[in-house]
Structures are given as structure tokens and as C-alpha cells.
Design an enzyme around this catalytic site. Structure first.
Site, short mmCIF file in Angstrom:
data_model
loop_
_atom_site.label_atom_id
_atom_site.label_comp_id
_atom_site.label_asym_id
_atom_site.label_seq_id
_atom_site.Cartn_x
_atom_site.Cartn_y
_atom_site.Cartn_z
N ASP A 30 0.85 -1.13 0.03
CA ASP A 30 -0.07 -0.03 0.08
C ASP A 30 0.95 1.38 0.00
O ASP A 30 1.91 1.24 0.67
CB ASP A 30 -0.81 0.07 1.18
CG ASP A 30 -2.10 1.22 1.19
OD1 ASP A 30 -3.20 0.46 0.91
OD2 ASP A 30 -1.67 2.20 1.24
N ASN A 86 -12.84 -2.46 2.70
CA ASN A 86 -13.72 -1.18 2.83
C ASN A 86 -14.85 -1.31 1.65
O ASN A 86 -14.32 -1.49 0.49
CB ASN A 86 -12.82 -0.09 2.65
CG ASN A 86 -11.89 0.22 3.95
OD1 ASN A 86 -12.26 -0.11 4.90
ND2 ASN A 86 -10.84 0.74 3.63
N GLN A 93 -14.13 3.35 1.39
CA GLN A 93 -13.70 2.93 0.21
C GLN A 93 -13.16 4.31 -0.67
O GLN A 93 -14.17 4.98 -1.20
CB GLN A 93 -14.45 1.84 -0.46
CG GLN A 93 -13.72 1.34 -1.88
CD GLN A 93 -14.66 0.44 -2.62
OE1 GLN A 93 -15.88 0.26 -2.34
NE2 GLN A 93 -14.29 -0.18 -3.83
N HIS A 99 -10.47 -4.76 -3.31
CA HIS A 99 -9.18 -4.77 -2.83
C HIS A 99 -9.21 -5.29 -1.24
O HIS A 99 -10.11 -4.97 -0.52
CB HIS A 99 -8.14 -3.82 -2.94
CG HIS A 99 -8.71 -2.57 -2.41
ND1 HIS A 99 -9.52 -1.78 -2.98
CD2 HIS A 99 -8.73 -1.80 -1.27
CE1 HIS A 99 -10.02 -0.66 -2.46
NE2 HIS A 99 -9.29 -0.65 -1.27
N LEU A 100 -8.44 -6.33 -0.98
CA LEU A 100 -8.31 -6.74 0.51
C LEU A 100 -7.18 -6.07 1.01
O LEU A 100 -6.03 -6.13 0.51
CB LEU A 100 -8.15 -8.26 0.62
CG LEU A 100 -9.14 -9.40 -0.21
CD1 LEU A 100 -8.74 -10.92 0.39
CD2 LEU A 100 -10.55 -9.01 0.40
N HIS A 101 -7.26 -5.60 2.21
CA HIS A 101 -6.07 -4.83 2.93
C HIS A 101 -5.63 -6.01 3.78
O HIS A 101 -6.39 -6.59 4.42
CB HIS A 101 -6.39 -3.67 3.72
CG HIS A 101 -6.82 -2.34 3.12
ND1 HIS A 101 -5.99 -1.39 2.82
CD2 HIS A 101 -8.07 -2.31 2.56
CE1 HIS A 101 -6.75 -0.40 2.24
NE2 HIS A 101 -8.03 -0.91 2.02
P1 DGP Z 1 -9.54 1.82 0.37
O1 DGP Z 1 -9.70 3.25 1.22
O2 DGP Z 1 -9.97 0.86 1.15
O3 DGP Z 1 -10.21 2.25 -0.97
O4 DGP Z 1 -7.78 1.82 0.30
C1 DGP Z 1 -7.21 2.07 -1.10
C2 DGP Z 1 -5.96 2.17 -0.48
O5 DGP Z 1 -5.13 2.03 -1.89
C3 DGP Z 1 -5.23 3.17 0.36
O6 DGP Z 1 -4.67 2.47 1.31
C4 DGP Z 1 -4.24 3.64 -0.65
C5 DGP Z 1 -3.75 2.72 -1.80
N1 DGP Z 1 -3.53 3.27 -2.75
C6 DGP Z 1 -4.16 4.30 -3.48
N2 DGP Z 1 -3.42 4.72 -4.75
C7 DGP Z 1 -2.54 3.72 -4.75
C8 DGP Z 1 -1.27 3.46 -5.69
O7 DGP Z 1 -1.37 4.22 -6.85
N3 DGP Z 1 -0.24 2.58 -5.32
C9 DGP Z 1 -0.51 1.77 -4.27
N4 DGP Z 1 0.34 0.99 -4.04
N5 DGP Z 1 -1.54 2.05 -3.54
C10 DGP Z 1 -2.34 2.88 -3.61
#
Ligand code: DGP
Length: 113
Positions: A30, A86, A93, A99-101
Site C-alpha cells: 500500500d 472497505n 472505500q 481490494h483486500l487490505h
Molecule cells: P480504500 O480506502 O480501502 O479504498 O484503500 C485504498 C488504498 O489504496 C489506500 O490505502 C491507498 C492505496 N493506494 C491508492 N492509490 C495507490 C497507488 O497508486 N499505489 C499503491 N500502491 N497504493 C495505492
């Protein structure tokens, strides 16, 4: 989906720190980690959210869950970890690609807030 950032990561148009990839899923770190280990697992197929998992996606969704333990083991999360999905506005979200965190490397708190 041409305007989806996670689809662009799947296609290699946006770089990512990959930790696992196969023909169906991709895991990468992330960008804004909330724990010492924080990776995202996504299906390569564009599915916008939990709400958009169709009956045809059930096998893929099950596969994602079944792969969590392998990713956790690869990342040395033997003491435990948290899996978060989320969904929608109230679920916070921000990226509309399922996506799974997978979070670990420290003891989590509850409730999550
Ligand atoms: P959510 O809030 O559940 O939709 O989480 C989205 C996550 O995605 C957030 O923790 C940050 C991550 N994220 C957003 N853009 C990028 C990206 O371009 N690259 C990576 N590695 N993560 C990203």
C-alpha cells in the site's frame, strides 16, 4: 477499466511494489501503509467493490480469501494479521476496484473506528 488506478497497476502502467502475482490476482504494498506490513490484494479482473461481486465471481472471491494465508506466511505475519475490505462511502472505500487490505507487524486495536 481504463480510468481505474488498480487496473493500471495490473497493466504495469503505474508501478507498484509487488509481493505476489499470478494469473488471477496481484498483491502489492500500500502507498500509505497503516501498519509495518500493509499490502493490497486485488483481482486482475475489474470488480468495483464487494457489492459488485457477482455469482460468476464467487470462485475468484473464494480464491482471493484462500490465498491470504500464503501472502501472510510470505510476509512473516505468523503472529497474526488483519484483513479489511472497505466498501462504499461509509466504508471509506477510496479506490473503486475490489481490494483486500492485509495488515500486520503490530498488534491491532478494536474497534477499528
Ligand atoms: P480504500 O480506502 O480501502 O479504498 O484503500 C485504498 C488504498 O489504496 C489506500 O490505502 C491507498 C492505496 N493506494 C491508492 N492509490 C495507490 C497507488 O497508486 N499505489 C499503491 N500502491 N497504493 C495505492
Amino acid at each position: 477499466m481504463s480510468d481505474c488506478i488498480f487496473c493500471k497497476i495490473v497493466d504495469g502502467d503505474i508501478p507498484s511494489d509487488k509481493v505476489y502475482e499470478d494469473d488471477r490476482i496481484l498483491c502489492f504494498r500500500d502507498l500509505d501503509p497503516q501498519a509495518p506490513v500493509h499490502v493490497l490484494m486485488i483481482p486482475k479482473k475489474h470488480i468495483s467493490s464487494c457489492d459488485d461481486i457477482s455469482d460468476d465471481d464467487a470462485e475468484l472471491a473464494g480464491y482471493m480469501l484462500s490465498m491470504v494465508k500464503k501472502i501472510a506466511a510470505d510476509l512473516d505475519l505468523e503472529k497474526g494479521y488483519r484483513v479489511v475490505v472497505n466498501n462504499g462511502e461509509y466504508g471509506q472505500q477510496t479506490v473503486p476496484h475490489l481490494h483486500l487490505h492485509i495488515l500486520g507487524g503490530r498488534k491491532m486495536t478494536w474497534p477499528p473506528g
